[in-house]
Design a protein around this motif. Structure first.
Motif, short mmCIF file in Angstrom:
data_model
loop_
_atom_site.label_atom_id
_atom_site.label_comp_id
_atom_site.label_asym_id
_atom_site.label_seq_id
_atom_site.Cartn_x
_atom_site.Cartn_y
_atom_site.Cartn_z
N GLN A 5 81.53 102.26 70.74
CA GLN A 5 80.78 101.56 71.80
C GLN A 5 79.36 102.11 71.88
O GLN A 5 78.40 101.36 72.12
CB GLN A 5 81.51 101.72 73.14
CG GLN A 5 81.06 100.74 74.22
CD GLN A 5 81.07 99.28 73.77
OE1 GLN A 5 82.04 98.81 73.18
NE2 GLN A 5 79.98 98.54 74.03
N GLY A 6 79.22 103.41 71.66
CA GLY A 6 77.89 104.02 71.64
C GLY A 6 77.04 103.42 70.53
O GLY A 6 75.84 103.19 70.69
N ALA A 7 77.69 103.14 69.38
CA ALA A 7 76.96 102.56 68.25
C ALA A 7 76.50 101.14 68.58
O ALA A 7 75.38 100.74 68.24
CB ALA A 7 77.85 102.56 67.01
N ILE A 8 77.35 100.38 69.26
CA ILE A 8 76.98 99.01 69.66
C ILE A 8 75.77 99.08 70.58
O ILE A 8 74.80 98.32 70.42
CB ILE A 8 78.17 98.30 70.34
CG1 ILE A 8 79.24 97.96 69.29
CG2 ILE A 8 77.71 97.03 71.07
CD1 ILE A 8 80.51 97.35 69.83
N VAL A 53 78.25 111.50 70.87
CA VAL A 53 77.51 111.51 69.60
C VAL A 53 77.77 110.20 68.87
O VAL A 53 78.90 109.73 68.81
CB VAL A 53 77.99 112.70 68.71
CG1 VAL A 53 77.34 112.63 67.34
CG2 VAL A 53 77.67 114.02 69.39
N VAL A 54 76.71 109.60 68.36
CA VAL A 54 76.84 108.36 67.58
C VAL A 54 76.43 108.69 66.15
O VAL A 54 75.35 109.23 65.92
CB VAL A 54 75.94 107.25 68.15
CG1 VAL A 54 76.03 106.00 67.28
CG2 VAL A 54 76.31 106.94 69.59
N THR A 55 77.31 108.38 65.21
CA THR A 55 77.00 108.65 63.81
C THR A 55 76.71 107.34 63.07
O THR A 55 77.54 106.43 63.07
CB THR A 55 78.17 109.38 63.13
OG1 THR A 55 78.45 110.56 63.89
CG2 THR A 55 77.83 109.78 61.71
N LEU A 56 75.52 107.28 62.45
CA LEU A 56 75.11 106.07 61.72
C LEU A 56 74.93 106.40 60.25
O LEU A 56 74.29 107.39 59.93
CB LEU A 56 73.77 105.57 62.24
CG LEU A 56 73.56 105.34 63.72
CD1 LEU A 56 72.08 105.04 63.97
CD2 LEU A 56 74.41 104.17 64.19
N ASP A 100 80.47 105.81 63.06
CA ASP A 100 80.58 104.80 64.12
C ASP A 100 80.01 103.47 63.64
O ASP A 100 80.54 102.42 63.94
CB ASP A 100 79.84 105.29 65.37
CG ASP A 100 80.48 106.54 65.91
OD1 ASP A 100 81.69 106.52 66.16
OD2 ASP A 100 79.78 107.57 66.04
N ALA A 101 78.91 103.55 62.89
CA ALA A 101 78.31 102.33 62.36
C ALA A 101 77.78 102.62 60.98
O ALA A 101 77.40 103.76 60.68
CB ALA A 101 77.16 101.86 63.25
#
Lengths: 462, 321
Positions: free
Chosen positions: A336-339, A36-39, A93-94
């Motif tokens: 890393q997922g966010a990148i 999961v990527v949280t922005l 994450d970002a």
């Protein structure tokens, strides 16, 4: 009555079972969290949220098993929410952030370099001012610790019909604060003769975040700065005190009496509905004007001044450069997922779609996108060309700077975030405009508080 | 057909239960009591006692909110609070002013909630058409999320486009700047009163329904009017409930954060509503000084404990409890 008894072995087994179960349960949770990527981003308007949703959906299709969550947060709330999240050890994450936040957090080792994203775009395709902001050394060589999602500038937005009526030029900005004050007084009027003011010359937003904007822009426009080269606050210096006196004069004559309670979007509504003759704001306002005052827009009565006035001790005006970077948090669950997602986000088609949601506020950071015919065909760029031109003029010729940065060197001060979010500058202003303290006393109080804060944080170097 | 059931069980032989077959050593019964209590005790310790102790420990440190900066500073955080005694309160920005504003907000909104809640409960205790519906309506504000209340009220009361200022202005009542410096505290108190008065309604209405109607009949026969019946029957009967309601509401309102934060925020007009919880939040998450924030929260905690003790003592003196 017989004693009820049970087996200690049974209890031990039960407890062991619970512990084992809990341990097993955490495994799948951790595994899911990894995909999961949280922005967090600062564009809560439905159009941008919708396009982000589309970009995310496309990304998820290409990356099965990955889930991207976007959380739009209003600008005024972001700093403190981020700080609370960091304090809790649970950052996203970002996230978007101010330039000074990126500098503060990277100096504290809380951000990951974002070089991969820049490389995926190609550094040559990014405007220099964008690279300059986020390329720096925090002890591990030069890296990018952030990358702006877009750029823009704060401008003086006016109701041309009111200006014309008051006999004030709609193309020539006032040169000095005195001249500006005289204009604002002319624009503050009782239109129906009932003894009450119906239109105020200027509308400002009252939340602390926006008062901070005025403080640094007006201090900068008055030849001053907020910190000296050693990082010591300079609040008792003449340019700051003059700024506070000017703020008081503007507040007394030309701002609505309850302006401190007006939100940022309220100021757009007030300009659209004719309650104020001018505001300081951003290109996102165009959408609000089109929606809430289509007749005013159709009559071309919304205008933008190509510059801003200068204070008595200043030589050039300072306005805000909107250049908020995406940042990647080292302690996020999936940095890393966010990148990886950001590489996808900046791909020309995705990025263009994003920019086009708020086209007057967002200038693309990619040179190639600025020349892209699909981008140039955005209808708003035609309707609001004068606004775009004004921003281009400011970016190209007037050295706008990011929030709270009166000198470029201030970006290297690691405590700007703490000072900005402490509310000290806000109370310095409200103490004066509300008549609680004189400008000099308020500045002295703020100086003392800021010095104490910096000292407590361990950053005192003077 | 009538049946008789004997309730005399004294002669019934009690069947001795055979001990359960087990493999390990047996645990005496009273240990079970401790074991069963253990989770609850552990929860209380973990969720209540530990945070209080940790907060107390933090209050003696300078601690950054998220950096590993932590220094023991003894009583410095408390001394800072104590020494922040600028006068008058309107020109101070620290502990004492926040305490003063918190007391105005806490007591002001609690008193209004009690008056409004009790009045509503008395009305809802009467018989009238649509009573059940009105009871539901009276609880409505308590069911609405606070954030929705804040947004609604900001719309309704906004001076630029709010319906209430418009109606007041156009009907000749005059203009009130609900979020101006002179009115903002009143506004926040009124919003809080509207949001939380159903709590008082629930508590007092439940008790009102259990008061013996014969007390009122007897009083009527003796010639007591409505006011005297309220004063001599209703109020004494409600005393125990009101005691708890006042105690809880005062504590809740004194520590209330969400309504004030959502309506007036941290800067600008928020200066006039900077109660202790807001001040604590700003210290902790604005200036990132967790130690100073913890000292503020400990002060709040101690004040509430002292308030509760005095309140209990006064109540016991009056022999109501």
């Amino acid at each position: 009555m017989p004693k009820q008894t049970s087996s200690r072995t049974a209890i031990t087994s039960a407890i062991s079972g619970l512990v084992l179960g809990a341990a097993l349960l955490t495994q799948p949770i951790a595994a899911v969290a990894g995909s999961v990527v949280t922005l967090w981003h600062t564009e809560p308007n439905p159009k941008t949220v919708g396009v982000m949703k589309e970009i995310i959906a496309d990304y998820e299709k290409l990356n099965p098993g990955v889930k991207v969550n976007q959380e739009p947060i209003p600008w005024g709330d972001l700093d403190q929410k981020m700080q609370a999240a960091l304090a809790a050890g649970a950052p996203p994450d970002a996230s978007h952030g101010q330039a000074y936040v990126e500098r503060s957090l990277s100096a504290k080792g809380l951000l990951l370099p974002i070089d991969e994203v820049v490389e995926s775009i190609g550094a040559d395709d990014i405007w220099d001012v964008v690279k300059k902001l986020n390329y720096h050394d925090v002890g591990q060589g030069d890296h990018y610790y952030g990358l702006a999602h877009a750029i823009g500038t704060d401008v003086h937005i006016i109701r041309k019909d009111y200006y014309r009526k008051a006999g004030i030029s709609v193309t020539e900005p006032p040169k000095t604060w005195d001249e500006w004050l005289a204009q604002l007084k002319k624009l503050t009027v009782d239109t129906n003769g009932d003894g009450k003011i119906d239109v105020y010359g200027l509308g400002l937003a009252g939340p602390g975040f926006f008062i901070n904007e005025e403080v640094y822009m007006w201090v900068g426009s008055n030849g001053g700065r907020l910190f000296d080269p050693n990082g010591r606050p300079t609040l008792t210096e003449k340019p700051v005190i003059e700024m506070l006196e000017f703020f008081k004069e503007v507040s007394d004559c030309c701002l609505a009496p309850d302006w401190l309670s007006h939100g940022y979007l309220d100021t757009f509504a007030m300009l659209a509905t004719g309650k104020v003759a001018s505001i300081l704001g951003w290109g996102r306002g165009t959408g609000y004007f089109e929606k809430y005052a289509p007749d005013v827009v159709a009559n071309r009565d919304i205008g933008v001044m190509p510059g801003k006035p200068v204070g008595p001790s200043g030589k050039a005006f300072l306005t805000q450069l909107d250049c908020e970077p995406w940042m990647i948090f080292k302690d996020g669950k999936n940095p890393q997922g966010a990148i990886d997602f950001l590489k996808f986000f900046y791909q020309p088609d995705n990025y263009r779609k994003y920019i086009q949601t708020v086209p007057i506020h967002f200038f693309p950071i990619r040179k190639s996108v600025q020349k892209d015919p699909k981008y140039l065909a955005t209808p708003d760029l035609g309707t609001w060309k004068f606004w775009v031109d004004a921003q281009k003029n400011i970016i190209g010729n007037h050295d706008p700077k990011p929030l709270f940065i009166t000198e470029w060197d201030d970006l290297d001060l690691p405590f700007v975030q703490e000072v900005a979010s402490s509310g000290i500058m806000v109370e310095m202003v409200t103490d004066v405009v509300e008549g609680r303290l004189s400008a000099a006393d308020s500045a002295a109080k703020a100086q003392k508080r800021t010095e104490k804060l910096i000292t407590q944080l361990g950053y005192k170097k003077w | 057909m009538a049946t008789t059931v004997s309730t005399d069980v004294s002669n019934v032989p009690i069947k001795q239960e055979a001990p359960l077959p087990t493999r390990g050593r047996r645990i005496p019964e009273h240990y079970w009591g401790y074991l069963l209590l253990a989770p609850a005790v552990a929860m209380v310790l973990a969720l209540i006692l530990y945070p209080v102790i940790y907060s107390g420990w933090l209050s003696f440190h300078f601690k950054h909110a998220y950096l590993p900066l932590e220094t023991f500073v003894g009583w410095d955080n408390y001394r800072d609070l104590w020494s922040d005694t600028a006068w008058p309160f309107s020109s101070a920005d620290g502990f004492w002013r926040s305490l003063y504003l918190g007391a105005i907000y806490g007591f002001g909104s609690t008193i209004l909630q009690i008056i409004l809640g009790l009045s509503a409960a008395l009305m809802l205790n009467e018989s009238f058409f649509g009573k059940a519906f009105m009871r539901g309506v009276a609880l409505f504000p308590y069911m609405v999320p606070t954030v929705v209340v804040a947004i609604l009220m900001k719309w309704i009361l906004n001076d630029a486009y709010g319906i209430l200022p418009y109606l007041m202005d156009s009907s000749g009542i005059g203009r009130v700047l609900w979020f101006g410096r002179d009115w903002v505290m009143v506004t926040v108190i009124l919003i809080s009163t509207w949001t939380f008065f159903p709590f008082v309604v629930i508590g007092t209405l439940a008790r009102l329904q259990t008061i013996d109607p014969e007390l009122y009949s007897a009083a009527k026969v003796d010639g007591a009017g409505a006011l005297r019946r309220f004063w001599h029957i209703t109020l004494p009967q409600l005393a125990n409930v009101l005691f708890v309601v006042v105690l809880l509401r005062t504590m809740f309102m004194f520590t209330k954060f969400d309504v004030i934060w959502l309506v007036t925020g941290s800067g600008g007009i928020g200066f006039y509503t900077k109660t202790l919880p807001i001040h604590t939040y700003m210290k902790t998450f604005g200036e990132l000084q967790v130690g100073a924030g913890a000292a503020l929260s400990m002060m709040m905690f101690l004040m509430l404990v002292v308030f509760a003790l005095i309140y209990f003592k006064l109540y016991k003196r009056d022999e109501h409890i």
